[in-house]
Design a protein around this motif. Structure first.
Motif, short mmCIF file in Angstrom:
data_model
loop_
_atom_site.label_atom_id
_atom_site.label_comp_id
_atom_site.label_asym_id
_atom_site.label_seq_id
_atom_site.Cartn_x
_atom_site.Cartn_y
_atom_site.Cartn_z
N GLY A 78 1.22 -1.21 -0.32
CA GLY A 78 0.01 -0.07 0.29
C GLY A 78 0.87 1.22 0.01
N ASN A 79 2.11 0.71 0.45
CA ASN A 79 2.58 2.64 0.28
C ASN A 79 3.25 2.65 -1.18
OD1 ASN A 79 5.60 4.75 -0.34
ND2 ASN A 79 6.14 3.26 2.10
N LYS A 80 2.28 3.89 -1.67
CA LYS A 80 1.95 4.11 -2.98
C LYS A 80 3.68 5.70 -3.47
CE LYS A 80 -3.11 4.44 -2.61
NZ LYS A 80 -4.26 5.28 -3.01
N LYS A 81 4.15 5.62 -2.37
CA LYS A 81 5.80 6.60 -3.00
C LYS A 81 6.22 5.52 -3.17
CE LYS A 81 9.36 9.32 -0.04
NZ LYS A 81 9.52 9.66 0.60
N SER A 82 6.92 4.00 -2.42
CA SER A 82 7.57 2.97 -2.45
C SER A 82 7.42 2.29 -4.47
CB SER A 82 7.71 1.96 -2.02
OG SER A 82 8.41 2.47 -1.23
N ALA A 83 6.09 2.36 -4.79
CA ALA A 83 5.38 1.97 -5.87
C ALA A 83 5.70 2.64 -6.92
CB ALA A 83 4.06 1.93 -5.84
N ARG A 84 5.54 4.74 -6.70
CA ARG A 84 6.16 5.59 -7.90
C ARG A 84 8.07 5.68 -8.12
NH1 ARG A 84 3.13 8.43 -4.29
NH2 ARG A 84 0.49 8.69 -5.09
N ILE A 85 8.47 5.10 -6.98
CA ILE A 85 10.45 4.61 -6.94
C ILE A 85 9.90 3.82 -7.85
CG2 ILE A 85 12.00 4.24 -5.63
CD1 ILE A 85 11.20 5.79 -3.79
N PHE A 86 9.47 2.12 -7.83
CA PHE A 86 9.69 1.64 -8.71
C PHE A 86 9.64 1.68 -9.71
CE2 PHE A 86 7.54 -2.36 -10.71
CZ PHE A 86 8.94 -3.02 -10.81
N LEU A 87 8.55 2.57 -10.48
CA LEU A 87 7.66 2.45 -11.34
C LEU A 87 9.25 3.28 -11.83
CD1 LEU A 87 4.28 4.04 -11.36
CD2 LEU A 87 5.16 1.83 -13.04
N ASN A 88 10.01 4.56 -11.39
CA ASN A 88 10.74 5.25 -12.39
C ASN A 88 12.28 5.05 -12.19
OD1 ASN A 88 8.90 8.13 -12.66
ND2 ASN A 88 8.16 7.25 -11.01
N ALA A 89 12.91 3.50 -11.43
CA ALA A 89 13.95 3.40 -11.02
C ALA A 89 14.39 1.84 -12.55
CB ALA A 89 14.05 2.73 -9.73
N PRO A 90 15.42 2.37 -13.02
CA PRO A 90 15.72 1.45 -14.06
C PRO A 90 16.16 -0.22 -13.27
CG PRO A 90 17.87 3.05 -13.74
CD PRO A 90 16.36 2.96 -12.07
N ASN A 91 14.69 -1.04 -13.71
CA ASN A 91 14.78 -2.28 -13.39
C ASN A 91 15.45 -3.08 -14.27
OD1 ASN A 91 13.68 -4.90 -13.01
ND2 ASN A 91 11.75 -4.40 -11.63
N LYS A 92 16.33 -4.33 -13.40
CA LYS A 92 17.54 -5.15 -14.06
C LYS A 92 16.05 -6.40 -15.34
CE LYS A 92 17.64 -8.06 -10.15
NZ LYS A 92 18.40 -8.82 -9.77
N HIS A 93 15.16 -6.32 -14.79
CA HIS A 93 14.58 -7.33 -15.24
C HIS A 93 13.54 -6.73 -16.53
CE1 HIS A 93 15.00 -10.44 -12.33
NE2 HIS A 93 14.38 -9.38 -10.81
N LEU A 94 13.84 -5.72 -16.72
CA LEU A 94 13.46 -4.82 -18.51
C LEU A 94 15.00 -4.34 -18.51
CD1 LEU A 94 10.69 -2.91 -16.58
CD2 LEU A 94 10.59 -5.43 -17.28
N GLU A 95 15.85 -5.03 -18.55
CA GLU A 95 16.97 -4.50 -19.42
C GLU A 95 17.18 -2.84 -18.84
OE1 GLU A 95 16.64 -5.13 -23.44
OE2 GLU A 95 16.10 -7.40 -23.21
N ASN A 96 17.44 -3.17 -17.38
CA ASN A 96 17.53 -1.62 -16.83
C ASN A 96 16.61 -0.09 -17.30
OD1 ASN A 96 19.75 -2.65 -15.05
ND2 ASN A 96 21.04 -2.87 -16.63
N GLN A 97 15.70 -0.91 -17.60
CA GLN A 97 14.77 0.66 -18.22
C GLN A 97 14.00 0.19 -16.84
OE1 GLN A 97 13.57 -1.21 -22.09
NE2 GLN A 97 13.35 1.14 -22.41
N ALA A 98 12.82 2.16 -17.29
CA ALA A 98 12.57 2.19 -15.74
C ALA A 98 10.83 1.02 -16.21
CB ALA A 98 12.57 3.57 -15.09
N PRO A 99 10.09 1.31 -15.26
CA PRO A 99 9.15 0.30 -15.60
C PRO A 99 8.24 1.85 -16.46
CG PRO A 99 9.43 -0.15 -13.68
CD PRO A 99 10.46 0.44 -14.30
N VAL A 100 8.67 2.71 -15.46
CA VAL A 100 7.96 3.88 -16.23
C VAL A 100 7.83 4.34 -18.10
CG1 VAL A 100 8.97 6.10 -15.94
CG2 VAL A 100 6.45 6.64 -16.30
N GLU A 101 9.16 3.80 -18.31
CA GLU A 101 9.34 4.04 -20.05
C GLU A 101 8.13 3.17 -20.66
OE1 GLU A 101 13.55 3.80 -20.49
OE2 GLU A 101 13.74 3.97 -18.54
N PHE A 102 7.64 1.89 -20.20
CA PHE A 102 7.21 1.28 -21.20
C PHE A 102 5.82 1.79 -21.14
CE2 PHE A 102 10.65 -1.00 -20.13
CZ PHE A 102 10.82 -2.10 -20.79
N ILE A 103 4.82 2.27 -19.91
CA ILE A 103 4.00 3.18 -19.76
C ILE A 103 3.88 4.36 -20.50
CG2 ILE A 103 2.44 4.66 -18.54
CD1 ILE A 103 3.35 2.53 -16.19
N GLU A 104 5.01 5.08 -21.07
CA GLU A 104 4.69 6.00 -21.75
C GLU A 104 5.18 5.50 -23.54
OE1 GLU A 104 8.45 9.07 -18.87
OE2 GLU A 104 8.38 7.55 -20.28
#
Length: 124
Positions: A78-104
């Motif tokens: 339920g921590n929305k601040k942490s969820a937003r950080i997850f969306l904006n941080a590079p992710n190794k499972h997404l070839e170091n792209q941030a999840p938000v890049e996929f939304i964009e």
């Protein structure tokens, strides 16, 4: 696509109280993205999404963004601040792209797959 076995709780704040439908402007505000980004993610023109953010024609694609967001919030207890950080941080499972890049870019499938793997505790 998120499997039907993954339960996602409803977040009433993301629905238009009059129509009962998902509202693109409420989702954009919650995720802290411009409405134009949500419009791009769902393959629609920003002016029409701004004018009718809960249009029935938007619902199928808005549900995809909604399920991703709500699942991530649930993963962070339920921590929305942490969820937003997850969306904006590079992710190794997404070839170091941030999840938000996929939304964009409107390419939600890799993000849906990652969220599904995370919610079912499977390796991505």
């Amino acid at each position: 696509m998120l499997a039907t076995s993954t339960l996602v709780s409803a977040d009433p704040a993301l629905f238009n109280p009059q129509s009962g439908r998902l509202d693109a402007s409420r989702i954009a505000s919650e995720i802290q993205l411009p409405v134009s980004t949500i419009a791009e993610a769902i393959g629609k023109k920003a002016p029409s999404v701004r004018k009718h953010p809960d249009a029935s024609s938007l619902q199928p694609e808005l549900r995809r963004v909604y399920r991703i967001w709500v699942a991530i919030v649930e993963l962070y207890a339920g921590n929305k601040k942490s969820a937003r950080i997850f969306l904006n941080a590079p992710n190794k499972h997404l070839e170091n792209q941030a999840p938000v890049e996929f939304i964009e870019s409107g390419d939600l499938k890799p993000l849906e797959a990652l969220v599904e793997a995370m919610t079912t505790r499977q390796p991505a």
